[in-house]
Design an enzyme around this catalytic site. Structure first.
Site, mmCIF file in Angstrom:
data_model
loop_
_atom_site.group_PDB
_atom_site.id
_atom_site.type_symbol
_atom_site.label_atom_id
_atom_site.label_comp_id
_atom_site.label_asym_id
_atom_site.label_seq_id
_atom_site.Cartn_x
_atom_site.Cartn_y
_atom_site.Cartn_z
ATOM 1 N N GLN A 36 80.884 -11.440 81.944
ATOM 2 C CA GLN A 36 79.769 -11.217 81.010
ATOM 3 C C GLN A 36 78.530 -10.742 81.768
ATOM 4 O O GLN A 36 77.856 -9.792 81.356
ATOM 5 C CB GLN A 36 79.476 -12.511 80.267
ATOM 6 C CG GLN A 36 78.210 -12.503 79.449
ATOM 7 C CD GLN A 36 78.082 -13.779 78.636
ATOM 8 O OE1 GLN A 36 78.704 -13.910 77.594
ATOM 9 N NE2 GLN A 36 77.281 -14.713 79.102
ATOM 10 N N LYS A 74 80.295 -26.919 84.695
ATOM 11 C CA LYS A 74 79.793 -27.442 83.416
ATOM 12 C C LYS A 74 80.041 -26.410 82.322
ATOM 13 O O LYS A 74 79.853 -25.205 82.541
ATOM 14 C CB LYS A 74 78.307 -27.737 83.516
ATOM 15 C CG LYS A 74 78.046 -28.910 84.432
ATOM 16 C CD LYS A 74 76.682 -29.506 84.210
ATOM 17 C CE LYS A 74 76.436 -30.609 85.215
ATOM 18 N NZ LYS A 74 76.396 -31.927 84.610
ATOM 19 N N GLY A 86 74.242 -22.765 72.453
ATOM 20 C CA GLY A 86 73.886 -24.145 72.143
ATOM 21 C C GLY A 86 74.806 -25.162 72.796
ATOM 22 O O GLY A 86 75.574 -24.840 73.694
ATOM 23 N N TYR A 87 74.685 -26.423 72.346
ATOM 24 C CA TYR A 87 75.348 -27.570 72.966
ATOM 25 C C TYR A 87 74.991 -27.566 74.465
ATOM 26 O O TYR A 87 75.855 -27.568 75.339
ATOM 27 C CB TYR A 87 76.865 -27.545 72.741
ATOM 28 C CG TYR A 87 77.449 -28.941 72.656
ATOM 29 C CD1 TYR A 87 77.164 -29.757 71.571
ATOM 30 C CD2 TYR A 87 78.251 -29.439 73.664
ATOM 31 C CE1 TYR A 87 77.668 -31.042 71.495
ATOM 32 C CE2 TYR A 87 78.753 -30.734 73.603
ATOM 33 C CZ TYR A 87 78.461 -31.530 72.516
ATOM 34 O OH TYR A 87 78.961 -32.807 72.449
ATOM 35 N N LEU A 88 73.702 -27.565 74.691
ATOM 36 C CA LEU A 88 73.177 -27.265 76.015
ATOM 37 C C LEU A 88 73.458 -28.362 77.034
ATOM 38 O O LEU A 88 73.439 -29.547 76.712
ATOM 39 C CB LEU A 88 71.665 -27.020 75.928
ATOM 40 C CG LEU A 88 71.240 -25.927 74.939
ATOM 41 C CD1 LEU A 88 69.720 -25.789 74.924
ATOM 42 C CD2 LEU A 88 71.881 -24.590 75.267
ATOM 43 N N GLY A 104 73.903 -26.609 83.053
ATOM 44 C CA GLY A 104 74.080 -25.181 83.381
ATOM 45 C C GLY A 104 73.048 -24.349 82.653
ATOM 46 O O GLY A 104 72.337 -23.523 83.255
ATOM 47 N N HIS A 105 72.939 -24.571 81.340
ATOM 48 C CA HIS A 105 71.911 -23.866 80.565
ATOM 49 C C HIS A 105 70.515 -24.237 81.073
ATOM 50 O O HIS A 105 69.633 -23.380 81.171
ATOM 51 C CB HIS A 105 71.989 -24.257 79.088
ATOM 52 C CG HIS A 105 73.304 -23.977 78.426
ATOM 53 N ND1 HIS A 105 74.187 -24.972 78.081
ATOM 54 C CD2 HIS A 105 73.886 -22.822 78.042
ATOM 55 C CE1 HIS A 105 75.250 -24.443 77.494
ATOM 56 N NE2 HIS A 105 75.107 -23.131 77.467
ATOM 57 N N ILE A 151 76.553 -24.135 87.843
ATOM 58 C CA ILE A 151 76.221 -25.561 87.984
ATOM 59 C C ILE A 151 77.495 -26.367 87.678
ATOM 60 O O ILE A 151 78.180 -26.100 86.687
ATOM 61 C CB ILE A 151 75.079 -25.958 87.020
ATOM 62 C CG1 ILE A 151 73.859 -25.053 87.233
ATOM 63 C CG2 ILE A 151 74.712 -27.429 87.180
ATOM 64 C CD1 ILE A 151 73.225 -25.105 88.602
ATOM 65 N N SER A 177 80.185 -26.152 77.707
ATOM 66 C CA SER A 177 80.144 -26.821 76.398
ATOM 67 C C SER A 177 81.554 -27.219 75.989
ATOM 68 O O SER A 177 81.757 -28.204 75.289
ATOM 69 C CB SER A 177 79.547 -25.888 75.345
ATOM 70 O OG SER A 177 78.295 -25.403 75.782
#
Ligand code: AMP
Length: 281
Positions: A153, A184, A31-33, A36-37, A176, A186
Protein backbone atom coordinates in the site's frame (compact mmCIF):
# COMPACT_ATOMS: atom_id res chain seq x y z
CA UNK A 1 -10.84 17.86 18.86
CA UNK A 2 -13.45 18.25 16.14
CA UNK A 3 -15.50 15.25 15.07
CA UNK A 4 -16.76 15.47 11.49
CA UNK A 5 -19.05 13.09 9.66
CA UNK A 6 -19.65 15.27 6.64
CA UNK A 7 -17.17 16.11 3.90
CA UNK A 8 -18.44 19.71 3.86
CA UNK A 9 -17.57 20.13 7.56
CA UNK A 10 -14.00 18.94 7.02
CA UNK A 11 -13.63 21.24 4.02
CA UNK A 12 -14.96 24.25 5.95
CA UNK A 13 -12.33 23.76 8.66
CA UNK A 14 -9.58 23.10 6.14
CA UNK A 15 -10.44 26.34 4.36
CA UNK A 16 -9.87 28.31 7.57
CA UNK A 17 -6.64 26.47 8.41
CA UNK A 18 -5.28 27.00 4.90
CA UNK A 19 -6.11 30.72 5.09
CA UNK A 20 -4.11 30.89 8.31
CA UNK A 21 -1.16 29.31 6.48
CA UNK A 22 -1.20 26.15 8.59
CA UNK A 23 0.27 22.85 7.42
CA UNK A 24 -1.95 19.78 7.56
CA UNK A 25 -0.94 16.18 8.23
CA UNK A 26 -3.40 13.40 7.38
CA UNK A 27 -3.45 9.90 8.90
CA UNK A 28 -5.83 7.63 6.95
CA UNK A 29 -7.10 4.68 9.02
CA UNK A 30 -9.93 2.19 9.17
CA UNK A 31 -10.31 2.74 12.91
CA UNK A 32 -10.04 0.30 15.84
CA UNK A 33 -6.88 2.21 16.55
CA UNK A 34 -3.81 0.72 18.24
CA UNK A 35 -0.20 1.77 18.88
CA UNK A 36 0.65 1.31 15.19
CA UNK A 37 -1.85 3.99 14.23
CA UNK A 38 -0.76 6.06 17.26
CA UNK A 39 2.82 6.14 15.97
CA UNK A 40 1.59 7.67 12.70
CA UNK A 41 -0.55 10.24 14.52
CA UNK A 42 2.37 11.17 16.80
CA UNK A 43 4.65 11.66 13.81
CA UNK A 44 2.00 13.77 12.08
CA UNK A 45 1.62 15.82 15.30
CA UNK A 46 5.36 16.52 15.35
CA UNK A 47 5.55 17.62 11.74
CA UNK A 48 2.35 19.63 11.11
CA UNK A 49 0.28 22.47 12.56
CA UNK A 50 -2.94 20.51 12.10
CA UNK A 51 -3.52 16.75 12.31
CA UNK A 52 -6.53 15.10 10.67
CA UNK A 53 -7.24 11.42 11.30
CA UNK A 54 -9.71 9.65 9.04
CA UNK A 55 -11.55 6.72 10.58
CA UNK A 56 -13.43 4.93 7.81
CA UNK A 57 -13.85 1.25 6.97
CA UNK A 58 -13.69 1.66 3.22
CA UNK A 59 -16.16 -0.77 1.63
CA UNK A 60 -14.71 -0.58 -1.89
CA UNK A 61 -11.37 -2.09 -0.83
CA UNK A 62 -12.99 -5.29 0.47
CA UNK A 63 -13.71 -8.26 -1.78
CA UNK A 64 -17.11 -10.00 -1.61
CA UNK A 65 -15.77 -12.80 0.61
CA UNK A 66 -13.73 -10.55 2.92
CA UNK A 67 -14.43 -9.26 6.42
CA UNK A 68 -16.15 -5.91 5.73
CA UNK A 69 -19.19 -6.73 7.89
CA UNK A 70 -17.17 -8.04 10.84
CA UNK A 71 -14.23 -5.59 10.69
CA UNK A 72 -13.76 -4.42 14.31
CA UNK A 73 -15.05 -0.97 15.17
CA UNK A 74 -14.88 1.19 18.33
CA UNK A 75 -15.29 4.81 17.40
CA UNK A 76 -15.53 6.05 20.97
CA UNK A 77 -12.17 4.52 21.88
CA UNK A 78 -10.68 5.88 18.64
CA UNK A 79 -11.85 9.40 19.53
CA UNK A 80 -10.28 9.13 22.99
CA UNK A 81 -6.95 7.99 21.58
CA UNK A 82 -6.88 10.67 18.88
CA UNK A 83 -7.75 13.37 21.39
CA UNK A 84 -5.03 12.17 23.78
CA UNK A 85 -2.50 12.35 20.94
CA UNK A 86 -3.50 15.93 20.11
CA UNK A 87 -5.30 15.35 16.80
CA UNK A 88 -7.34 18.35 15.66
CA UNK A 89 -10.06 16.57 13.71
CA UNK A 90 -11.31 13.03 13.29
CA UNK A 91 -13.26 12.36 10.11
CA UNK A 92 -15.76 9.53 10.44
CA UNK A 93 -18.08 9.47 7.42
CA UNK A 94 -20.83 7.00 6.57
CA UNK A 95 -20.14 4.99 3.39
CA UNK A 96 -22.99 6.89 1.68
CA UNK A 97 -21.20 10.18 2.43
CA UNK A 98 -18.05 8.96 0.64
CA UNK A 99 -19.80 7.07 -2.16
CA UNK A 100 -22.87 8.81 -3.51
CA UNK A 101 -25.39 7.01 -5.70
CA UNK A 102 -23.93 6.15 -9.10
CA UNK A 103 -20.34 6.59 -7.90
CA UNK A 104 -18.21 5.36 -10.79
CA UNK A 105 -14.79 7.09 -10.70
CA UNK A 106 -11.76 5.09 -9.59
CA UNK A 107 -8.01 5.58 -9.34
CA UNK A 108 -5.62 2.67 -9.86
CA UNK A 109 -1.93 1.88 -10.10
CA UNK A 110 -0.79 -0.88 -12.48
CA UNK A 111 2.27 -3.16 -12.14
CA UNK A 112 2.82 -2.53 -8.40
CA UNK A 113 -0.59 -4.00 -7.61
CA UNK A 114 -0.13 -7.22 -9.66
CA UNK A 115 1.66 -9.29 -7.01
CA UNK A 116 1.61 -9.92 -3.25
CA UNK A 117 -1.80 -8.94 -1.79
CA UNK A 118 -2.95 -7.69 -5.21
CA UNK A 119 -2.99 -11.25 -6.50
CA UNK A 120 -5.50 -12.61 -4.00
CA UNK A 121 -7.28 -9.26 -3.51
CA UNK A 122 -7.81 -8.04 -7.11
CA UNK A 123 -9.93 -4.93 -6.39
CA UNK A 124 -8.23 -4.01 -3.13
CA UNK A 125 -5.68 -1.44 -4.27
CA UNK A 126 -8.05 0.37 -6.63
CA UNK A 127 -10.30 0.79 -3.60
CA UNK A 128 -7.36 2.05 -1.53
CA UNK A 129 -6.13 4.49 -4.19
CA UNK A 130 -9.63 5.83 -4.71
CA UNK A 131 -10.40 6.44 -1.04
CA UNK A 132 -6.95 7.86 -0.38
CA UNK A 133 -7.35 10.25 -3.34
CA UNK A 134 -10.69 11.40 -1.95
CA UNK A 135 -9.16 11.93 1.50
CA UNK A 136 -6.28 13.91 -0.01
CA UNK A 137 -8.74 16.13 -1.90
CA UNK A 138 -11.00 16.63 1.13
CA UNK A 139 -8.19 17.34 3.62
CA UNK A 140 -5.83 19.27 1.29
CA UNK A 141 -3.11 17.76 3.46
CA UNK A 142 0.54 18.67 2.96
CA UNK A 143 1.69 15.27 4.26
CA UNK A 144 0.06 11.87 4.69
CA UNK A 145 1.35 9.11 6.96
CA UNK A 146 1.32 5.40 6.08
CA UNK A 147 2.77 2.38 7.89
CA UNK A 148 5.34 0.01 6.42
CA UNK A 149 3.10 -2.70 7.91
CA UNK A 150 1.16 -2.39 4.64
CA UNK A 151 4.27 -2.12 2.50
CA UNK A 152 2.56 -2.69 -0.85
CA UNK A 153 0.00 0.00 0.00
CA UNK A 154 2.81 2.41 0.93
CA UNK A 155 4.61 1.71 -2.36
CA UNK A 156 1.43 2.06 -4.44
CA UNK A 157 0.26 5.29 -2.80
CA UNK A 158 3.77 6.79 -3.13
CA UNK A 159 3.83 5.86 -6.83
CA UNK A 160 0.34 7.25 -7.43
CA UNK A 161 1.38 10.56 -5.86
CA UNK A 162 4.52 10.71 -8.00
CA UNK A 163 2.94 9.58 -11.26
CA UNK A 164 -0.15 11.78 -11.00
CA UNK A 165 1.59 14.84 -9.47
CA UNK A 166 -0.47 15.02 -6.29
CA UNK A 167 0.55 17.95 -4.08
CA UNK A 168 1.25 15.85 -1.02
CA UNK A 169 4.25 14.22 0.61
CA UNK A 170 3.92 10.56 1.62
CA UNK A 171 5.72 9.64 4.83
CA UNK A 172 6.40 5.95 5.50
CA UNK A 173 6.55 4.90 9.17
CA UNK A 174 8.09 1.76 10.73
CA UNK A 175 6.12 -1.33 11.82
CA UNK A 176 5.05 -1.24 15.49
CA UNK A 177 5.03 -4.68 17.14
CA UNK A 178 3.77 -6.35 20.27
CA UNK A 179 6.50 -7.19 22.78
CA UNK A 180 6.69 -10.74 21.43
CA UNK A 181 7.13 -9.52 17.85
CA UNK A 182 3.64 -9.85 16.37
CA UNK A 183 2.94 -6.82 14.17
CA UNK A 184 0.11 -4.79 15.69
CA UNK A 185 -3.07 -5.04 13.63
CA UNK A 186 -6.76 -4.36 14.15
CA UNK A 187 -7.32 -7.93 12.88
CA UNK A 188 -5.28 -9.45 15.77
CA UNK A 189 -8.45 -9.10 17.82
CA UNK A 190 -9.97 -11.99 15.80
CA UNK A 191 -7.32 -14.42 17.13
CA UNK A 192 -8.21 -16.77 20.00
CA UNK A 193 -5.42 -17.40 22.56
CA UNK A 194 -4.00 -20.46 20.74
CA UNK A 195 -4.07 -18.65 17.40
CA UNK A 196 -2.46 -15.58 18.99
CA UNK A 197 0.43 -17.83 20.05
CA UNK A 198 0.60 -19.51 16.63
CA UNK A 199 0.71 -16.08 14.93
CA UNK A 200 4.21 -15.54 16.33
CA UNK A 201 5.44 -17.78 13.52
CA UNK A 202 5.22 -14.88 11.05
CA UNK A 203 7.76 -12.74 12.90
CA UNK A 204 9.94 -15.74 13.68
CA UNK A 205 10.13 -16.74 10.00
CA UNK A 206 10.76 -13.18 8.81
CA UNK A 207 13.45 -12.60 11.42
CA UNK A 208 15.32 -15.65 10.10
CA UNK A 209 14.79 -14.55 6.48
CA UNK A 210 16.04 -11.04 7.19
CA UNK A 211 19.10 -12.43 8.96
CA UNK A 212 19.91 -14.53 5.87
CA UNK A 213 19.62 -11.51 3.56
CA UNK A 214 21.62 -9.23 5.86
CA UNK A 215 24.44 -11.77 6.17
CA UNK A 216 24.79 -11.96 2.39
CA UNK A 217 22.40 -14.61 1.04
CA UNK A 218 21.63 -13.58 -2.56
CA UNK A 219 19.42 -16.48 -3.60
CA UNK A 220 15.80 -15.38 -3.11
CA UNK A 221 14.55 -18.94 -3.58
CA UNK A 222 16.62 -20.14 -0.62
CA UNK A 223 15.37 -17.33 1.63
CA UNK A 224 11.75 -17.99 0.63
CA UNK A 225 12.19 -21.73 1.20
CA UNK A 226 13.55 -21.15 4.70
CA UNK A 227 10.70 -18.76 5.59
CA UNK A 228 8.16 -21.19 4.12
CA UNK A 229 9.49 -24.16 6.05
CA UNK A 230 9.44 -22.24 9.36
CA UNK A 231 5.83 -21.15 8.79
CA UNK A 232 4.83 -24.67 7.77
CA UNK A 233 6.17 -25.97 11.09
CA UNK A 234 3.14 -24.29 12.70
CA UNK A 235 0.04 -26.48 12.15
CA UNK A 236 -2.41 -23.57 12.51
CA UNK A 237 -0.66 -21.56 9.75
CA UNK A 238 -1.62 -21.69 6.07
CA UNK A 239 0.47 -19.65 3.65
CA UNK A 240 -1.22 -17.30 1.18
CA UNK A 241 2.14 -16.07 -0.16
CA UNK A 242 5.81 -15.75 0.72
CA UNK A 243 7.42 -13.42 -1.81
CA UNK A 244 10.57 -11.41 -2.39
CA UNK A 245 10.17 -8.52 -4.82
CA UNK A 246 12.24 -5.52 -5.82
CA UNK A 247 11.21 -2.50 -3.73
CA UNK A 248 10.87 -0.32 -6.82
CA UNK A 249 8.42 -2.20 -9.06
CA UNK A 250 7.28 -4.97 -6.68
CA UNK A 251 8.16 -7.71 -9.18
CA UNK A 252 9.45 -11.11 -7.99
CA UNK A 253 13.22 -11.48 -8.18
CA UNK A 254 15.57 -14.48 -8.12
CA UNK A 255 18.73 -12.67 -7.06
CA UNK A 256 18.90 -10.25 -4.17
CA UNK A 257 21.07 -7.51 -5.67
CA UNK A 258 18.92 -4.42 -5.09
CA UNK A 259 16.50 -2.94 -2.53
CA UNK A 260 14.00 -5.66 -1.68
CA UNK A 261 10.70 -6.20 0.06
CA UNK A 262 10.10 -9.62 1.55
CA UNK A 263 6.38 -9.89 2.29
CA UNK A 264 4.17 -12.66 3.59
CA UNK A 265 0.47 -13.27 4.06
CA UNK A 266 -0.51 -16.17 6.28
CA UNK A 267 -3.84 -17.48 7.51
CA UNK A 268 -3.88 -18.37 11.19
CA UNK A 269 -7.16 -20.24 11.35
CA UNK A 270 -9.51 -17.92 9.42
CA UNK A 271 -7.52 -14.76 10.14
CA UNK A 272 -5.30 -13.44 7.35
CA UNK A 273 -2.21 -11.67 8.70
CA UNK A 274 0.49 -9.83 6.77
CA UNK A 275 4.03 -8.84 7.72
CA UNK A 276 7.25 -7.96 5.93
CA UNK A 277 10.79 -6.66 6.01
CA UNK A 278 12.58 -4.30 3.66
CA UNK A 279 16.32 -4.38 3.03
CA UNK A 280 17.79 -1.41 1.22
CA UNK A 281 21.37 -1.21 -0.02
P1 AMP B 1 -5.57 0.39 8.82
O1 AMP B 1 -6.45 1.02 9.84
O2 AMP B 1 -5.26 -1.05 9.08
O3 AMP B 1 -6.03 0.65 7.40
O4 AMP B 1 -4.16 1.12 8.94
C1 AMP B 1 -4.06 2.52 8.83
C2 AMP B 1 -2.61 2.89 8.74
O5 AMP B 1 -1.93 2.44 9.90
C3 AMP B 1 -1.90 2.24 7.53
O6 AMP B 1 -1.01 3.18 6.95
C4 AMP B 1 -1.17 1.10 8.17
O7 AMP B 1 0.00 0.71 7.47
C5 AMP B 1 -0.79 1.70 9.52
N1 AMP B 1 -0.51 0.62 10.47
C6 AMP B 1 -1.32 -0.42 10.80
N2 AMP B 1 -0.69 -1.25 11.66
C7 AMP B 1 0.55 -0.72 11.87
C8 AMP B 1 1.68 -1.12 12.64
N3 AMP B 1 1.67 -2.24 13.36
N4 AMP B 1 2.78 -0.35 12.61
C9 AMP B 1 2.80 0.79 11.87
N5 AMP B 1 1.78 1.22 11.11
C10 AMP B 1 0.66 0.47 11.11
Amino acid sequence: MLVAEKIADVKANVKVWKKEGKTIGLVPTMGYLHEGHASLIQRAREENDIVIVSDFVNPIQFGPKEDLATYPRDFEADCKLCESLGADLIFHPEPSEMYEDNFCSYVGVNTLSENLCGKSRPIHFNGVCTVVTKLFMISEADRAYFGQKDAQQLAIVSRMVRDLNYNIEIIGCPIIREEDGLAKSSRNTYLNPEERQAALILHKALTRGEEMVRTGEKDATKVKAEITSIIESEPKAKIDYVEIVDWNQLQPIDTIDQDILCAIAVYIGKVRLIDNFIVTE
